[in-house]
Scaffold this motif. Sequence first.
Motif, PDB file in Angstrom:
ATOM      1  N   TYR A  61      -3.626  -0.680  -6.904  1.00 41.50           N
ATOM      2  CA  TYR A  61      -3.177  -2.477  -7.548  1.00 41.50           C
ATOM      3  C   TYR A  61      -4.323  -3.574  -7.550  1.00 41.50           C
ATOM      4  N   GLU A  62      -4.083  -4.575  -8.017  1.00 41.36           N
ATOM      5  CA  GLU A  62      -4.486  -5.749  -7.499  1.00 41.36           C
ATOM      6  C   GLU A  62      -4.187  -6.434  -6.566  1.00 41.36           C
ATOM      7  N   ASN A  63      -2.331  -6.345  -6.444  1.00 42.43           N
ATOM      8  CA  ASN A  63      -1.573  -7.707  -6.405  1.00 42.43           C
ATOM      9  C   ASN A  63       0.057  -6.671  -5.097  1.00 42.43           C
ATOM     10  N   ASN A  66       4.002  -4.601  -7.286  1.00 39.04           N
ATOM     11  CA  ASN A  66       3.647  -3.453  -7.290  1.00 39.04           C
ATOM     12  C   ASN A  66       4.229  -2.040  -7.116  1.00 39.04           C
ATOM     13  N   LYS A  89      -4.242   0.876 -11.600  1.00 41.21           N
ATOM     14  CA  LYS A  89      -5.628   0.333 -12.538  1.00 41.21           C
ATOM     15  C   LYS A  89      -5.959   2.302 -12.541  1.00 41.21           C
TER      16      LYS A  89
END
Lengths: 144, 114
Positions: A61-63, A66, A89
């Motif tokens: 995850y980017e942040n 989530n 992702k």
Amino acid sequence: MSTLSKTDHLIFEVPAKSDYVGVIRLAISGIASRMEFTIEKIEDIKIAISEACTNVVLYAYENDDNPGINVTCSIHIDKLEICISDKGKGFNLDDYVEKQEVSQNELGASSLGLGITFMKNLMDTVEIETAPGEGTKVTMTKLL
Amino acid sequence: MLEFQVSTNTSNNQQIIKIDGDIDIHTIASLSRSLSNLIEQNPKQLIADLSSVGYIDSTGLGIFAHSAEQLLKNNGKLYVLSNSDTVRKAFEISGLTKNHITLIQSVSECESEE
């Protein structure tokens, strides 16, 4: 294994944070212990689980906002099947090369990129389903 | 789960770092800081006492691999003290014991190499 049914499924959902990797590891080692796996096999399962969850925490995850890590355990009469999935992702499995050298990751700590190597070494089967934008699902089994 | 603790002890050219608890993604940041501080002092021998560690995964092994490389730049060497089959197996699967890191079962084993 008198108290565990061969058809039991257990589902855990935890935030994709390092704090919970140890919690999942302990929960699944408890299940493996009740299934009467040997201590050595329980240790193998603990490492494999941890590697899969760690990969989610580090890369999926980017942040922080989530859907987290989904862990499903299926207790069979002769094996434990564990599925660890995320809705992150994903990646192109064809591009993945098992790393053999030390690299710096975003935690400022070094990682060997050995996670998948460990899983394959320690479990009887490991199947990885992933694609860019499609999340990642790792299904592993350990025979009793 | 044991509470994670790191303590250090120095004598001559030998540094000992003793770790208690599980080494995983949750605890490596603290371990990494302690190891870096020790390595800055350029010890000839750094002994990581993992006798109270029951669990280590690839993130932890990565820290030790990195430490061993840093030590090597000043001709230092990393020894890992453990009697746990689980911990020793993790180091062996990683291949780190082939050249970077020496597994020992007592401190006297590395003193004899001096």
